[in-house]
Design a protein around this motif. Structure first.
Motif, PDB file in Angstrom:
ATOM      1  N   TYR A 563       0.839  -1.192   0.000  1.00  0.00           N
ATOM      2  CA  TYR A 563       0.000   0.000   0.000  1.00  0.00           C
ATOM      3  C   TYR A 563       0.878   1.247   0.000  1.00  0.00           C
ATOM      4  O   TYR A 563       1.867   1.330   0.741  1.00  0.00           O
ATOM      5  N   SER A 566      -1.354   7.065  -1.468  1.00  0.00           N
ATOM      6  CA  SER A 566      -2.585   7.482  -2.151  1.00  0.00           C
ATOM      7  C   SER A 566      -3.669   6.414  -2.168  1.00  0.00           C
ATOM      8  O   SER A 566      -4.786   6.681  -2.642  1.00  0.00           O
ATOM      9  N   HIS A 567      -3.388   5.218  -1.672  1.00  0.00           N
ATOM     10  CA  HIS A 567      -4.414   4.182  -1.651  1.00  0.00           C
ATOM     11  C   HIS A 567      -5.550   4.568  -0.702  1.00  0.00           C
ATOM     12  O   HIS A 567      -5.320   5.140   0.366  1.00  0.00           O
ATOM     13  N   ALA A 568      -6.764   4.225  -1.084  1.00  0.00           N
ATOM     14  CA  ALA A 568      -7.924   4.536  -0.253  1.00  0.00           C
ATOM     15  C   ALA A 568      -7.906   3.703   1.026  1.00  0.00           C
ATOM     16  O   ALA A 568      -7.532   2.529   1.012  1.00  0.00           O
ATOM     17  N   VAL A 569      -8.317   4.320   2.113  1.00  0.00           N
ATOM     18  CA  VAL A 569      -8.363   3.603   3.388  1.00  0.00           C
ATOM     19  C   VAL A 569      -9.693   2.876   3.515  1.00  0.00           C
ATOM     20  O   VAL A 569     -10.712   3.321   2.982  1.00  0.00           O
ATOM     21  N   ALA A 570      -9.679   1.749   4.214  1.00  0.00           N
ATOM     22  CA  ALA A 570     -10.897   0.963   4.454  1.00  0.00           C
ATOM     23  C   ALA A 570     -10.647   0.097   5.681  1.00  0.00           C
ATOM     24  O   ALA A 570     -10.486  -1.131   5.576  1.00  0.00           O
ATOM     25  N   ALA A 580      -7.594   6.317  10.782  1.00  0.00           N
ATOM     26  CA  ALA A 580      -8.014   6.922   9.520  1.00  0.00           C
ATOM     27  C   ALA A 580      -8.706   8.256   9.763  1.00  0.00           C
ATOM     28  O   ALA A 580      -8.489   9.233   9.025  1.00  0.00           O
TER      29      ALA A 580
END
Length: 729
Positions: A563, A566-570, A580
């Motif tokens: 990761y 810029s990867h989206a958090v979830a 987050a």
């Protein structure tokens, strides 16, 4: 009535580490290593620093590596043309610690004529270039190539050293003669690494010899070496013909400017008490055996510094001077302290009547493998004004200082309130001795009110690590308990910041019990999300820097590659959601904040991390259970803290990922450290994460990579240093 003559301001010059040295049949090319060979836009980055001149390589080995009539000007045309457009004056170097193309060497009698031929071709191609360094540091190169055997032709005797030195100096004279046939006003900027040697009384004769020998290249070029000199006798004793020495008297080529390259290791101490020092420092001169050690590690008075060396050089030659290399391979604050100290030394020398023209920020792009004197290619990198571990050269705090000095003649940073390590007591690794010096030393005093770094989290692993490493790095700090600053209470935060007035805050506190967070979500969110947001708002109002930490647990593990920022958090659990949310709130309230995501950290100074617990259970004869289906990127705490401090000083902001490069399952990590510790790895029981019965759901893959810069070394090296450090605790 006489008019006062205005003295030009002290200039800031720059340089890129450009050594092309030969070891056996292998060439070590710094321009290839640092990528400048392919990046024309580096020159625009350099120009933004406000520099007036640059020591720039048009190197013989690179430009004409084969036959003398086969010269490829493509690279030089493009670079020198761009420098001219940018208004930066190049001081062109032709040989930099090199031995020339394969058809010659430092002991080839034809080397001078061959280099002169190349020099003339350069001058004809670029008649507007007005300054040259045909050969960089000829004395140093002769020692490394002819006396110590490090570089080609790997000589280890006095005669090879002497021949290499005289051939290089003759090459300088002939090269300048050839250049001046094209450009009669061309200037010779001659560089040399100028140190000083001290010793015990027994070895005073050897120190005196080395202190005179350090001037040899300058003396030869100035036509000062004559038959009455002790070094004349020394050189003829080695086998040099008198006619070779007289040639320099008959063909003087005094530099227009003497360039002093000075490093902390340039000053040496000689001691016959071998038992005090490591074996690798031992040597002999045929009369006595002695250790040759860095003076800064043993001399009670410390080093003489740039001011004294400039004064000594001025008194001897009365020629204009410049400090032509200033570089320190160390942590960021020490790099800042070293450059500022050399700058201040040059300013002081000018006030005393020494004609110092410039100070050169060397190694703008850093340097590779100088820890082994460029005898091995191991990838050891020291950053400079730019850090090459990012996708593009990233400006560091050193770049800001260079720009400040170039444009304002002043620069300041809170870390300058503390003296560099070379002035602090911990520099003395051996029993101290007195090393008096006729020119004296510049007195350095510590600020009585050093500006502070506030560290929140006095009881936590990370907070304690920051305090420990700030002590080591000489960074003034205050380690705060929750009672001294409760980040969930705005009034408490404001009161603490008003009292301490820190230049930056490190938030190393937080709710860290991932499984308990499932039962205490409100507390976790208050500490991990609301607290940092309150802190960010308070720091923003005061313009105080902020560093806070996040986690790999903001990701859900659905990815199969590391990761990046810029990867989206979830997030899958409460703890991950709290981190987050903290990132979003902190960066919204104070975009200048630095938020670092890290993962599974372990360190040598606490007993509660995964690695320490595994070793403790195995050491007690037990078994250790770990998940084999959860892959992480473990992070060595000293690496994390040191890199975080550097980024904070660099003024970096936004999200950064810091983890030691490498992906590994928890069970495999346990096996790896077990083997390193000498335990039976079969006592590691691998299971699934589900079998562990954890309250919080974990991602099966949470490896961190980075699109901003890979600053930490690989995991294997980190684990090796973990075991080394544990032995010292």
């Amino acid at each position: 009535m006489t008019r006062a003559i205005a003295i030009p301001a002290l200039e800031v010059w720059a340089g890129v580490e450009c050594t092309v040295n030969r070891v056996g049949d292998q060439y070590f090319d710094q321009l290839e290593r640092n990528g400048h060979a392919e990046r024309l836009d580096d020159l625009d980055r350099f120009a933004q620093l406000g520099i007036r001149a640059i020591r720039y390589p048009i190197l013989w080995e690179r430009t004409a590596p084969n036959e003398r009539n086969q010269i490829d000007w493509t690279w030089a045309d493009e670079r020198l043309g761009r420098l001219r457009e940018l208004g930066i004056r190049p001081i062109v170097g032709l040989v930099h610690h090199g031995s020339g193309p394969r058809h010659t060497s430092l002991i080839d009698p034809a080397f001078p004529e061959k280099l002169a031929e190349f020099a003339q071709a350069v001058a004809e191609r670029y008649p507007w270039v007005d300054s040259y360094t045909p050969v960089n540091e000829p004395l140093t190169t002769a020692r490394f190539s002819g006396l110590y055997g490090y570089w080609y032709p790997h000589g280890r005797d006095g005669l090879t050293f002497a021949r290499a030195l005289l051939i290089q100096c003759r090459a300088i004279v002939l090269a300048m003669q050839a250049i001046r046939q094209v450009n009669p006003t061309a200037q010779l900027v001659q560089t040399e690494d100028l140190g000083k040697t001290y010793s015990t009384p027994l070895l005073a004769y050897q120190a005196a010899f080395e202190n005179e020998r350090r001037w040899l290249s300058f003396d030869l070029l100035c036509g000062r070496l004559n038959a009455s000199s002790a070094l004349w006798s020394y050189l003829t004793y080695l086998g040099i013909e008198e006619a070779e020495l007289k040639w320099f008297e008959e063909h003087p080529c005094p530099p227009n400017l003497l360039g002093i390259n000075h490093y902390l290791t340039s000053e040496r101490f000689l001691d016959e008490r071998l038992d005090r020092y490591p074996v690798e420092s031992h040597g002999e001169n045929g009369k006595h055996r002695y250790a040759d050690i860095e003076a800064v590690r043993v001399c009670a008075e410390g080093t003489v510094g740039s001011r004294t060396l400039l004064k000594e050089t001025w008194e001897r030659y009365k020629l204009p001077l410049a400090v032509t290399e200033v570089h320190l391979g160390c942590t960021r604050e020490e790099q800042l302290r070293w450059l500022k100290e050399v700058w201040d030394g040059a300013v002081s020398a000018r006030r005393e009547g020494v004609d110092v023209r410039a100070v050169t920020a060397w190694s703008l792009l850093g340097a590779y493998d100088w820890n082994s004197l460029v005898t091995r290619a191991e990838g050891y990198y020291e950053s400079g004004a730019f850090d090459l571990r990012s996708p593009y050269p990233r400006p560091t705090a050193l770049a800001r200082m260079v720009k400040d000095l170039a444009t304002q003649q002043e620069s300041d940073h809170p870390v300058l309130d503390t003296l560099g390590w070379w002035h602090r007591p911990e520099r003395l690794l051996y029993p101290s001795v007195s090393c008096p010096n006729d020119f004296g030393r510049q007195t350095k005093t510590k600020s009585q009110s050093a500006r502070l770094l506030a560290i929140i989290g006095a009881r936590g692993t990370l907070g304690k690590a920051f305090a420990r490493l700030c002590d080591l790095r000489g960074i003034a700090y205050r380690l705060l308990t929750r009672g001294e600053m409760d980040i969930t209470n705005a009034a408490s935060v404001d009161a603490a910041l008003d009292e301490l007035q820190p230049w930056a805050v490190v938030n190393a506190a937080g709710y860290v019990r991932v499984d308990d967070a499932e039962r205490e979500p409100d507390l976790c969110l208050r500490v991990n999300a609301e607290g940092p947001a309150i802190l960010a708002e308070s720091c923003a109002r005061r313009g105080v820097g902020l560093l806070t930490f996040s986690s790999d647990l903001v990701f859900d593990g659905s990815g199969t590659s590391p990761y990046v920022e810029s990867h989206a958090v979830a997030p899958l659990n409460v703890y991950g959601r709290s981190k987050a949310l903290a990132e979003a709130r902190v960066l919204k309230a104070y975009p200048a904040s630095l938020a670092i995501r890290t993962s599974a950290f372990f360190g040598p100074w606490d007993e509660y991390n995964f690695v320490a617990i595994a070793l403790r259970q195995l050491g007690a004869g037990g078994r250790f259970v770990a998940a084999e289906d959860a892959v992480v990127s473990p992070t060595y705490v000293p690496d994390l803290v040191n890199a975080s401090l550097d980024l904070l000083m660099d003024g970096e902001c936004g999200l950064w990922h810091l983890a030691n490069s490498g992906a590994i399952a928890w069970a495999e990590l346990a096996r790896l450290v077990a083997v390193r510790a000498g335990f039976d790895a079969s006592r590691i029981e691998a299971c699934s994460t589900q079998e562990l019965g954890l309250a919080a759901v974990r991602p099966t893959y949470s490896v961190l990579g980075s699109e901003r810069g890979v600053l930490l070394p690989c995991l294997d090296r980190a684990i090796s240093r973990y075991f080394d450090e544990r032995q010292q605790v």
